[in-house]
Structures are given as structure tokens and as C-alpha cells.
Design an enzyme around this catalytic site. Sequence first.
Site, PDB file in Angstrom:
ATOM      1  N   ARG A 123       1.949 -12.297  -0.608  1.00 55.94           N
ATOM      2  CA  ARG A 123       0.592 -12.591  -0.121  1.00 55.94           C
ATOM      3  C   ARG A 123       0.011 -13.853  -0.728  1.00 55.94           C
ATOM      4  O   ARG A 123       0.440 -14.309  -1.793  1.00 55.94           O
ATOM      5  CB  ARG A 123      -0.335 -11.424  -0.506  1.00 55.94           C
ATOM      6  CG  ARG A 123       0.069 -10.077   0.073  1.00 55.94           C
ATOM      7  CD  ARG A 123      -0.395  -9.947   1.496  1.00 55.94           C
ATOM      8  NE  ARG A 123      -0.036  -8.682   2.102  1.00 55.94           N
ATOM      9  CZ  ARG A 123      -0.781  -8.073   3.020  1.00 55.94           C
ATOM     10  NH1 ARG A 123      -1.919  -8.579   3.410  1.00 55.94           N
ATOM     11  NH2 ARG A 123      -0.369  -6.945   3.573  1.00 55.94           N
TER      12      ARG A 123
ATOM     13  N   ASP B  90      -9.416  -9.698   8.912  1.00 52.69           N
ATOM     14  CA  ASP B  90      -8.897  -8.348   8.619  1.00 52.69           C
ATOM     15  C   ASP B  90      -9.901  -7.221   8.863  1.00 52.69           C
ATOM     16  O   ASP B  90      -9.503  -6.145   9.271  1.00 52.69           O
ATOM     17  CB  ASP B  90      -8.437  -8.300   7.153  1.00 52.69           C
ATOM     18  CG  ASP B  90      -7.578  -7.081   6.851  1.00 52.69           C
ATOM     19  OD1 ASP B  90      -6.698  -6.763   7.670  1.00 52.69           O
ATOM     20  OD2 ASP B  90      -7.772  -6.458   5.790  1.00 52.69           O
TER      21      ASP B  90
ATOM     22  N   HIS C 282     -10.691  -2.307  11.404  1.00 48.48           N
ATOM     23  CA  HIS C 282      -9.586  -3.154  10.913  1.00 48.48           C
ATOM     24  C   HIS C 282      -9.334  -4.249  11.951  1.00 48.48           C
ATOM     25  O   HIS C 282      -8.365  -4.205  12.703  1.00 48.48           O
ATOM     26  CB  HIS C 282      -8.347  -2.251  10.743  1.00 48.48           C
ATOM     27  CG  HIS C 282      -7.220  -2.892  10.004  1.00 48.48           C
ATOM     28  ND1 HIS C 282      -5.907  -2.478  10.130  1.00 48.48           N
ATOM     29  CD2 HIS C 282      -7.191  -3.897   9.092  1.00 48.48           C
ATOM     30  CE1 HIS C 282      -5.129  -3.196   9.353  1.00 48.48           C
ATOM     31  NE2 HIS C 282      -5.875  -4.067   8.711  1.00 48.48           N
TER      32      HIS C 282
ATOM     33  N   TYR D  17      -1.481  -3.605  -6.774  1.00 53.13           N
ATOM     34  CA  TYR D  17      -1.325  -4.249  -5.464  1.00 53.13           C
ATOM     35  C   TYR D  17      -2.659  -4.309  -4.700  1.00 53.13           C
ATOM     36  O   TYR D  17      -3.414  -3.325  -4.686  1.00 53.13           O
ATOM     37  CB  TYR D  17      -0.263  -3.507  -4.617  1.00 53.13           C
ATOM     38  CG  TYR D  17      -0.262  -4.034  -3.205  1.00 53.13           C
ATOM     39  CD1 TYR D  17       0.273  -5.294  -2.935  1.00 53.13           C
ATOM     40  CD2 TYR D  17      -0.879  -3.347  -2.171  1.00 53.13           C
ATOM     41  CE1 TYR D  17       0.210  -5.828  -1.665  1.00 53.13           C
ATOM     42  CE2 TYR D  17      -0.943  -3.870  -0.889  1.00 53.13           C
ATOM     43  CZ  TYR D  17      -0.396  -5.113  -0.641  1.00 53.13           C
ATOM     44  OH  TYR D  17      -0.478  -5.646   0.617  1.00 53.13           O
TER      45      TYR D  17
ATOM     46  N   SER E  90      -1.475  -3.793  10.227  1.00 56.38           N
ATOM     47  CA  SER E  90      -1.160  -4.734   9.154  1.00 56.38           C
ATOM     48  C   SER E  90       0.098  -5.541   9.492  1.00 56.38           C
ATOM     49  O   SER E  90       1.061  -4.987  10.023  1.00 56.38           O
ATOM     50  CB  SER E  90      -0.898  -3.961   7.860  1.00 56.38           C
ATOM     51  OG  SER E  90      -1.923  -3.028   7.657  1.00 56.38           O
TER      52      SER E  90
ATOM     53  N   CYS F 176       0.669  -7.816  11.713  1.00 57.37           N
ATOM     54  CA  CYS F 176       0.971  -7.996  13.147  1.00 57.37           C
ATOM     55  C   CYS F 176       0.265  -9.232  13.704  1.00 57.37           C
ATOM     56  O   CYS F 176       0.044  -9.341  14.909  1.00 57.37           O
ATOM     57  CB  CYS F 176       0.571  -6.761  13.944  1.00 57.37           C
ATOM     58  SG  CYS F 176       1.670  -5.364  13.692  1.00 57.37           S
TER      59      CYS F 176
ATOM     60  N   LYS G 251      -9.672  -2.340   1.433  1.00 58.79           N
ATOM     61  CA  LYS G 251      -9.352  -1.181   2.273  1.00 58.79           C
ATOM     62  C   LYS G 251     -10.160   0.060   1.863  1.00 58.79           C
ATOM     63  O   LYS G 251     -10.621   0.826   2.711  1.00 58.79           O
ATOM     64  CB  LYS G 251      -7.857  -0.871   2.187  1.00 58.79           C
ATOM     65  CG  LYS G 251      -6.974  -2.038   2.569  1.00 58.79           C
ATOM     66  CD  LYS G 251      -7.230  -2.484   3.977  1.00 58.79           C
ATOM     67  CE  LYS G 251      -6.291  -3.610   4.387  1.00 58.79           C
ATOM     68  NZ  LYS G 251      -6.547  -4.076   5.745  1.00 58.79           N
TER      69      LYS G 251
ATOM     70  N   ARG H  79       0.838  -1.202   0.000  1.00 55.59           N
ATOM     71  CA  ARG H  79       0.000   0.000   0.000  1.00 55.59           C
ATOM     72  C   ARG H  79       0.867   1.243   0.000  1.00 55.59           C
ATOM     73  O   ARG H  79       1.992   1.242   0.501  1.00 55.59           O
ATOM     74  CB  ARG H  79      -0.905   0.024   1.242  1.00 55.59           C
ATOM     75  CG  ARG H  79      -2.074  -0.934   1.164  1.00 55.59           C
ATOM     76  CD  ARG H  79      -2.992  -0.814   2.368  1.00 55.59           C
ATOM     77  NE  ARG H  79      -2.370  -1.302   3.583  1.00 55.59           N
ATOM     78  CZ  ARG H  79      -1.767  -0.563   4.497  1.00 55.59           C
ATOM     79  NH1 ARG H  79      -1.715   0.768   4.359  1.00 55.59           N
ATOM     80  NH2 ARG H  79      -1.221  -1.091   5.560  1.00 55.59           N
TER      81      ARG H  79
HETATM   82  C1  OXD Z   1      -3.200  -4.585   5.160  1.00 56.51           C
HETATM   83  C2  OXD Z   1      -3.856  -5.754   4.540  1.00 56.51           C
HETATM   84  O1  OXD Z   1      -2.274  -4.017   4.561  1.00 56.51           O
HETATM   85  O2  OXD Z   1      -4.743  -6.316   5.190  1.00 56.51           O
HETATM   86  O3  OXD Z   1      -3.609  -4.205   6.263  1.00 56.51           O
HETATM   87  O4  OXD Z   1      -3.540  -6.119   3.401  1.00 56.51           O
HETATM   88 MN    MN Z   2      -5.277  -5.278   6.983  1.00 57.39          MN
END
Ligand code: OXD
Ligand code: MN
Length: 596
Positions: A380, A291, A240, A211, A262, A264, A220, A83
Site C-alpha cells: 500500500r 474508498d 464503501h 495493518y 477492495s 477492484c 474501516k 484485513r
Molecule cells: C480495503 C481498503 O481493504 O480500502 O477495502 O483498504
Molecule cells: Mn476499501
Amino acid sequence: MNAAVDVFKRNDFPGSSLDALNAWVAEVAALTQPDDIHWCDGSDAENARLTKQMLADGTLLPLNPETHPHSWLHRSSPSDVARVEHLTFVCTAQQEDAGPNNHWMAPAEAHAKMDALFAGCMRGRTLYVIPYCMGPIDSPLSRCGVEITDSPYVVANMRIMTRMGAPALARIEREGTFVKGLHSTGELDPDRRFIMHFPDELTIKSFGSGYGGNALLGKKCHALRIASHQARSEGWLAEHMLIVGIENPQGETHYIAAAFPSACGKTNLAMLIPPEGYRQAGWKVWTVGDDICWMRPGADGRLYAINPEAGFFGVAPGTSDSSNPNALATISHHTIFTNVAVTDEQEPWWEGLDSRTPSLDWQGRPYDAANGPAAHPNSRFTVSARQCPSYSAKAEDPQGVPISAIVFGGRRASLVPLVFEARDWTHGVLVGAAMGSETTAAATGAVGVMRRDPMAMKPFCGYNFADYFAHWLSFDGAGAKLPKIFHVNWFRKGGDGKFLWPGFGENLRVLEWMIRRVEGTADAVDTPIGHLPRAEDLNLDGVALSDEAHDLLFGFERAGWQAEFASIGEYLEEFGARTPQALKDEQQRIAARLAP
Ligand code: OXD
Ligand code: MN
């Protein structure tokens, strides 16, 4: 637009509520000049056709069909891997409404800038129209959108991540309203890349990136930035957060929503496998989402949550049979991998998976340790949630699941103990607002820098954080039966720089303490920062913790917290007079209790 293209060739519903959609598609086609237009129905046949096309042109590469059936590798442009927060804007009429937490541009200027980029950008390409629903198709909490894109990779990912196609189109026709998302990969030029949000128009324009977080607009852009804005005016929350169900040996399930920044560990916590002793005793863990969480008060005053997504767009590195066996099982077939490495056997590979050495790195070069990690740190997997062995049947419940506890947490190497509980809702909102975490590879920029990331929403809140905090506080009204709020830190380090807490499945021990606090059967010690367990309040059977770990994970460091609260006070000041007084009062009350 190419005269041969008939905008209405797939869905012509004159006089229906799809008129607005048809008109918008026509308008976008006139601007972007595609060679062809395809309305996505979400069918298997359509997916097979697109996959074949992407395999033929190299957008997707085959993986080992024996070990990873129906799974593909996508290599993105090396400068398009995360991002881009510095290129992401919230375009409200007044800058203060976007707040200091967002980059802002005046809507007219932003539209002009984006429309200039979009002009003619789909020449030689197909324009795909993707109707999608965020959330179970028949849920009153769900919301629909339509993404227009020129990327078949985006279509394939949106098909996994959302309820996409004919049923979503039918709901849009019924409701007559949808979020408009316009996307083009453009030339993938970082200097011609912007992600713009127009919350008042329920519109997103994203150019120059393929992306996930920038291009899968349901995620998002819609489910967090636009939805948080909608949620504020409609009385709900778009967060989130993962959602996980913890079933005790008596068969009772508590649902917990947890906000971590993100990369974590949200996916790991959502798919947690209980430690051996817990498994034998009959504990089970159910994944609702990893998420995003949309929550709203139900008739009984509790918060009910849905996962608006239908799939997982998870971080691959670190995912292994020991860290997250459920994720590994989930991605063993029908998965799109992006920017991972591959082995000699054409299997996807990333750091932390196993001890093999890959043959090609994420850019397709022969692997050479001198070039850095084999898989990109933000590589990912995209996979349907239904493939997850721990997927909860309740994840499809239109009414959502009742939330017993909300958890905030970040990566904090020092100061912050393993877990503490907020005294009440207002204190909990302050705990969320004050969240800090070290940055990760999920966004471009330096990694490991501590920043405030309120409720893990820093990159995703579509409006002024001060108003967002006020919105959170407003849920504490008459008749509300709100969840308890906790803070966790799985990432505390000892003097040797190593993590003190084993994490992963062992985190259930902390969740069990939370559930017992909710049920009123566990003890805690009152401190200025909240209620802390003593080590003996948790079930630590089978966990070997050093004396240092005991002290730091369950301790309260007054001097350090004094400094932390001074910094939290300064942070709240950044939002000026808009910061809710109740939050400032709470910060001052705790700061006063911390004074020596
Ligand atoms: C983020 C995702 O970047 O969930 O938070 O992809
Ligand atoms: Mn996320």
C-alpha cells in the site's frame, strides 16, 4: 500504570466536555500500563519527531530522497499484511442485530477477552492519544473519534488519513461525543489478534495487528462499521464507495459514487484521466474520495456526499503511469509505502510499475522470483489527498457534493455485461444487494473466489444486512430526488481468459453514458435485468473491440441470468424473515421475467 506518567499532562480540561475523554484515557492507561502518554496535536513538529524516532528504530526505512522526498518504507510482520475478516466481530446485545453477515460475540464476553489482551500490553511503550475528525472539520456530516494506540506508525498514517490533532480535539470538546478506538499491536501474534466493534457503545477494540484496515481505526472500523450503524439510526448512509466528479465540456459537473469491493479499482476510477478525444473536447475528472462515502438527503431531496477521509491508503501493485498517472504523481513525495519492494536506487517498486527488476522484495530479502511477487499483492501507499493533481476543491465543502448516480460493480469474469441501469430505486437496491465479486488480496484467505458482496459492504456493514437493505429502501420517500443506480463490470473475460474491456481511462465512456441517462439524452434497451446500452449508445471512438467483446460486453444471456437469479433468491433467504419483502418481490418479479 507507571506512577511517573501523568495522564493529564498535555490536556487537562477539568469540568469541560473533555472530562469523558480524560477519564477514558486514564482508564486505558491503568489497564495497559504505558511508560508514557502522548496527546497528538497533528503538528509538523510532532510528525518530524515521530518520523525521526521511527527511522532510528527501523520502523521506517529511508527511500531515495531525490526521487521520493519525505517518503518512507515500512515492512510489516509477514503474517500481518491484510484485513482479517475471520477475526473481526460486531458485538451487539442480540446476535440477530449483527446478522449472518458478521461474526458476533456477546459484548461482555468480547470486552473480557479484549481487556485480558490489553492488560499491561503497553509496558515499555508510549500510549498515543489521537483525536481525529472524519470529514471536513466544519461539516455537519463529519463525525469525530479518538484512537488510542501504541504504534507510532499508526499515528503517522492517521495523520495522513484523517483530520487529526488540535482542531479535532476542539470539535470533540464542542460536541462532547466521539467514537472510542483502542488499539495495540500487542505481539503481532495472529493467534492473539481480534478486531471488535461495539456499535451501541461507539467503541472499537483492536489488538495484535498493525495493518491499515485493522489498525487505522478511523477507516474501516469507524467510518464504515460503526458509522453504518450510526447512519441507520440517524437517516444517512456510510458506504464503501469512491466519489468522483465528471465535468463536461460545458463546465457542468456530475458527481458519481461507486461501490466496488477492495482492490477492484476504486482508486483508479476516482483518479481517472480522460481518453485523448475526451480531453481535447474539454472533459475533466475530479477526485473527491477513493474508498468511503457518507451521504445524506439534503433539503432539495438529493443525496449529498462527503469523503470522510483526508488521504488515500491505496493498493500499490498495478499502479503505473498508464493505469493511474494521477496516483503516481500523488505518491511522488510525502508518502508512506508499506510492503513494497525497492530498487537498487532505493526507489519503491511493485509489479506493474515498470520493467525494472527490484533488488529487495517486500520482506527485505534479495529479490528472487522463486519467492513470489517482489511487492506484496496488498502492498500500500498512504498519502494525503491534497497531493492528488485531480483533487476536487469540492472535497472540502462542508455541505458535500450532490450525487447524480450510484454505481455498483464487482469482478465477474463471466455473465455480467459492461454496464446496465436499474429501473428504479428498489431495483437498484436489489442490484447492490446481489453484487458478487471474486475475492482479492486485501483480506487474508483465498483469492479469486466468487462471493456475494452486497454494496461492497460484506466486510464492513456493522449490522444485519437485511436491516441494511431495508435502510437503503427507506430513502425512497416523498420528496426524494434519488440518484440513478447502475451496475458495471470492468473485468469480463473472453474465451482466451483476457479482459475484454480496456478499462482505466476508457471507463469514462461508460460514465458518460450514465450521465446522459441521468440527463435523459442516451438510449438503452429494456431487458429483465435492467436497461442495457447497445454498443452504439456509447462513444467508442478509438476503442477497438473484437466481435466477441461486442457480444459479451453488451449482451444479455438469459439462461445464465436465470441461474444467477436463483442464486440471488437463495442468498436473500439466508437473512430469513428480516429480508425486506419489497426486495424479495423485486427478485421474484425479475426471475419471472427471465423465465423462458
Ligand atoms: C480495503 C481498503 O481493504 O480500502 O477495502 O483498504
Ligand atoms: Mn476499501
